[in-house]
Design an enzyme around this catalytic site. Structure first.
Site, PDB file in Angstrom:
ATOM      1  N   HIS A  82     -48.288   4.973  29.457  1.00  0.00           N
ATOM      2  CA  HIS A  82     -46.603   5.590  30.672  1.00  0.00           C
ATOM      3  C   HIS A  82     -47.629   6.798  31.759  1.00  0.00           C
ATOM      4  CE1 HIS A  82     -43.653   5.606  32.478  1.00  0.00           C
ATOM      5  NE2 HIS A  82     -43.436   6.278  32.549  1.00  0.00           N
ATOM      6  N   ASP A 161     -30.099   3.008  31.976  1.00  0.00           N
ATOM      7  CA  ASP A 161     -31.422   3.308  32.256  1.00  0.00           C
ATOM      8  C   ASP A 161     -31.283   2.292  34.053  1.00  0.00           C
ATOM      9  OD1 ASP A 161     -33.089   4.796  32.989  1.00  0.00           O
ATOM     10  OD2 ASP A 161     -34.302   3.986  33.317  1.00  0.00           O
ATOM     11  N   ARG A 168     -28.743   8.401  39.818  1.00  0.00           N
ATOM     12  CA  ARG A 168     -29.401   9.548  39.714  1.00  0.00           C
ATOM     13  C   ARG A 168     -30.030   9.718  41.406  1.00  0.00           C
ATOM     14  NH1 ARG A 168     -32.963   9.625  35.891  1.00  0.00           N
ATOM     15  NH2 ARG A 168     -33.636  10.958  36.354  1.00  0.00           N
ATOM     16  N   SER A 183     -34.812   8.819  30.083  1.00  0.00           N
ATOM     17  CA  SER A 183     -35.225   7.392  30.804  1.00  0.00           C
ATOM     18  C   SER A 183     -35.958   7.132  30.884  1.00  0.00           C
ATOM     19  CB  SER A 183     -35.073   7.861  32.050  1.00  0.00           C
ATOM     20  OG  SER A 183     -35.439   7.019  33.406  1.00  0.00           O
ATOM     21  N   LYS A 187     -37.677   3.153  27.900  1.00  0.00           N
ATOM     22  CA  LYS A 187     -37.750   2.787  27.780  1.00  0.00           C
ATOM     23  C   LYS A 187     -38.916   2.492  26.837  1.00  0.00           C
ATOM     24  CE  LYS A 187     -37.389   3.386  31.743  1.00  0.00           C
ATOM     25  NZ  LYS A 187     -37.745   4.347  33.398  1.00  0.00           N
TER      26      LYS A 187
HETATM   27  N1  URA Z   1     -39.395   7.767  35.757  1.00  0.00           N
HETATM   28  C1  URA Z   1     -38.708   7.186  34.791  1.00  0.00           C
HETATM   29  O1  URA Z   1     -38.098   5.663  34.901  1.00  0.00           O
HETATM   30  N2  URA Z   1     -36.848   7.802  35.023  1.00  0.00           N
HETATM   31  C2  URA Z   1     -37.284   9.270  35.468  1.00  0.00           C
HETATM   32  O2  URA Z   1     -36.042   9.339  35.234  1.00  0.00           O
HETATM   33  C3  URA Z   1     -38.078   9.329  36.940  1.00  0.00           C
HETATM   34  C4  URA Z   1     -38.981   8.894  36.384  1.00  0.00           C
END
Ligand code: URA
Length: 435
Positions: A82, A161, A168, A183, A187
Site C-alpha cells: 500500500h 471507512d 473527516r 482507515s 482496508k
Molecule cells: N488514506 C486512507 O485510506 N485513509 C486515510 O485516512 C488517509 C489516507
C-alpha cells in the site's frame, strides 16, 4: 451506549473500550449515529489520540463493517503493498511482477485514481484490452496459476471507512494518526494478505509533511498490522518531488516497463521497489536477509522473468501482452511539446502535487469518480531536484491531445519548478524502514 457519553469520555482523554468502539462503528455505519456526533468524536480523537489497543479495536470494527477477502484458496504466501499516495507513483507496476517472479503470490485489489494522484487500475488499463473487473474465481485461479493478479475492487470493503473518511474530509479531521492508521489498515486487513508492506510518503507532495510525522504513521501502521497477526513493514520515502520521471497513465507504464526490462540506470523507482520487495521476501521467508532478497529481485530483471510475469498477468486479464515488449502498442498522445527553462541554475524543488495537477489538466486524472480519463496524456520530466539546467533547455515533455492543451500545460509545468544558483542539497530518498 449513549454517543454523548463516549464523546465526553474521549474529550476528557479517557480510553474507549472494545465494546464501545465496536458499537459506535456498527451504529454509525447503520446510520444510527448522526454525522455531527461522529464529527465531534473524530475531533476528540484528533486532539486526545488513542492507544494501540483502541486503534486496533477501531481498525477491526471498520474491517468487519463490510466484506473481507478470504485468500485461503491461494497456495503459498500472499503479499500486498500500500502507498499513502504520491505523484508519478508507478511502484506497484514494477514491484508486483518482480516479487511474483520470486515466488510470492500477489493477489491485489487496487483502486482508481482521484484528483492529482493516479491509480494502478487506470494505469494497467493502458494495456489494450486489459480487464480489471474479473470474477473472484478467475482472480484466485490466475494467482494460483501465474502468481499474480491485480483487479479492481468489487467487494463492498469497509463501508464504515468510506463514510468516515468522507466526514473527516469536510471536518478537518483527516490528519489524525489513529484515524489514518485505522482507515488504511482496515482496508488492507480486509484484503486478506499475510504480508503487508507500506510505502509512507513524506514531503510537500504527501499528506505527512515531515519525516517525524511519517515515522509516527509508519510505526502506527506496522504495530496495528502486527497486532492483527500479519507480517508488516513500512518504508518512509520522499515525496518532495514526483517519483521517477513520468506522470500520466500510459507514460508511467512505459517507465515501469523500462525499469523491469533493465533499460534504466538504478534510480529512485528501482531503489524503492528493491527496498519494498526485500522486505516482502524476508517477511515471506523467501530470503534470509535483505542482501539475499535484493539479489533475488535484481536477478528477475537480469533474466527477464519479471517482465515475463507482467506479460503473463496482462494476458491472463485479456490484455495484449505484446505491449510489454513493444511500447508503441500502448496509447500515445497526438501532440508532444518541450518546456524550455526560463533560466539557468539548479533545480531546487518540484511541486509534486502541481505536476499531478498538470497531468489532470491534460485529461489524465479524474476530477470526480465518474470522469473519463485520457490514458495517453501526461508529463515526462527531464530535470529533477539537484540537476543543473541551462536557459532554454527542456524541463520536461508534455504529452497532450491537442496543441492548445499542450501550451497551457507547458505554462503550468514551468511554474512547478523552483531554482537556485547553487546545487540544492538532496535529502535521502529512503528516509527509514519500520518493522
Ligand atoms: N488514506 C486512507 O485510506 N485513509 C486515510 O485516512 C488517509 C489516507
Amino acid at each position: 451506549m449513549r454517543m454523548t457519553d463516549l464523546i465526553a469520555k474521549k474529550r476528557d482523554g479517557e480510553r474507549l473500550t472494545t465494546e464501545e468502539i465496536s458499537e459506535m462503528i456498527r451504529l454509525y455505519t447503520a446510520g444510527e449515529i448522526p454525522d455531527y456526533q461522529m464529527s465531534a468524536m473524530c475531533m476528540a480523537i484528533l486532539f486526545r489520540g488513542m492507544d494501540d489497543g483502541e486503534i486496533l479495536d477501531l481498525t477491526m470494527s471498520m474491517m468487519r463493517s463490510g466484506e473481507t477477502l478470504d485468500l485461503s484458496p491461494i497456495r503459498g504466501v500472499k503479499a500486498d503493498k500500500h502507498s499513502t499516495g504520491g505523484v508519478g507513483d508507478k511502484t506497484s507496476l514494477v514491484l508486483c511482477p518482480m516479487v511474483a517472479a520470486c515466488g510470492v503470490k500477489i493477489a491485489k485489489m487496487s483502486g482508481r485514481g482521484l484528483g492529482h494522484t493516479g491509480g494502478t487500475i487506470d494505469k494497467l488499463e493502458s494495456f489494450p484490452g486489459f480487464v480489471t473487473g474479473i470474477s473472484e474465481e478467475r482472480f484466485f485461479d490466475n494467482v494460483n496459476r501465474i502468481g499474480i493478479a491485480i483487479a479492481g475492487q468489487t467487494a463492498e470493503v469497509c463501508p464504515a471507512d468510506k463514510k468516515l473518511y468522507a466526514l473527516r474530509d469536510v471536518t478537518g479531521t483527516v490528519p489524525s494518526i489513529p484515524l489514518i492508521v485505522s482507515s488504511i489498515m482496515s482496508k488492507k486487513l480486509a484484503a486478506g494478505a499475510d504480508v503487508i508492506v507500506l510505502d509512507v510518503k513524506c514531503g510537500s507532495g504527501a499528506f505527512m509533511k515531515t519525516p517525524e510525522q511519517a515515522r509516527e504513521l509508519a510505526a502506527g501502521l506496522t504495530r496495528v498490522g502486527t497486532l492483527a497477526g500479519r507480517k508488516c513493514a513500512a518504508v518512509i520515502t520522499d515525496m518532495d518531488e514526483p517519483l521517477g520521471f513520468a506522470v500520466g497513465n500510459a507514460l508511467e507504464v512505459k517507465e515501469a516497463i523500462d525499469v523491469l526490462a533493465g533499460r534504466t540506470e538504478a534510480g529512485e523507482l528501482l531503489e524503492l521497489c528493491l527496498t519494498l520487495g526485500a522486505n516482502i521476501l524476508t517477511l515471506a521467508g523467501l530470503a534470509e536477509d535483505e542482501a539475499e532478497a535484493r539479489e533475488k529481485l535484481k536477478s528477475t530483471i537480469r533474466d527477464g522473468s519479471a517482465l515475463k510475469k507482467l506479460a503473463e498477468m496482462v494476458e491472463a486479464q485479456h490484455g495484449d501482452p505484446r505491449a510489454v515488449y513493444d511500447l508503441s502498442l500502448l496509447p500515445a498522445a497526438a501532440v508532444k511539446c518541450e518546456v524550455p527553462s526560463a533560466r539557468t541554475g539548479f533545480v531546487s524543488h518540484i511541486e509534486a502535487e502541481d505536476v499531478g495537477l498538470v497531468s489532470m489538466h491534460l485529461g489524465g486524472g479524474r476530477a470526480t469518480k465518474e470522469s473519463a480519463i485520457d490514458l495517453s496524456v501526461g508529463v515526462v520530466l527531464h530535470k529533477k531536484v539537484g540537476d543543473r539546467v541551462e536557459e532554454g533547455e527542456s524541463l520536461g515533455t508534455i504529452h497532450a491531445a491537442d496543441a492548445a492543451k499542450a501550451a497551457e500545460a507547458a505554462e503550468l509545468l514551468r511554474k512547478c519548478y523552483a531554482f537556485s544558483d547553487e546545487p540544492a542539497e538532496k535529502t535521502p530518498f529512503i528516509k527509514g524502514v519500520v518493522h
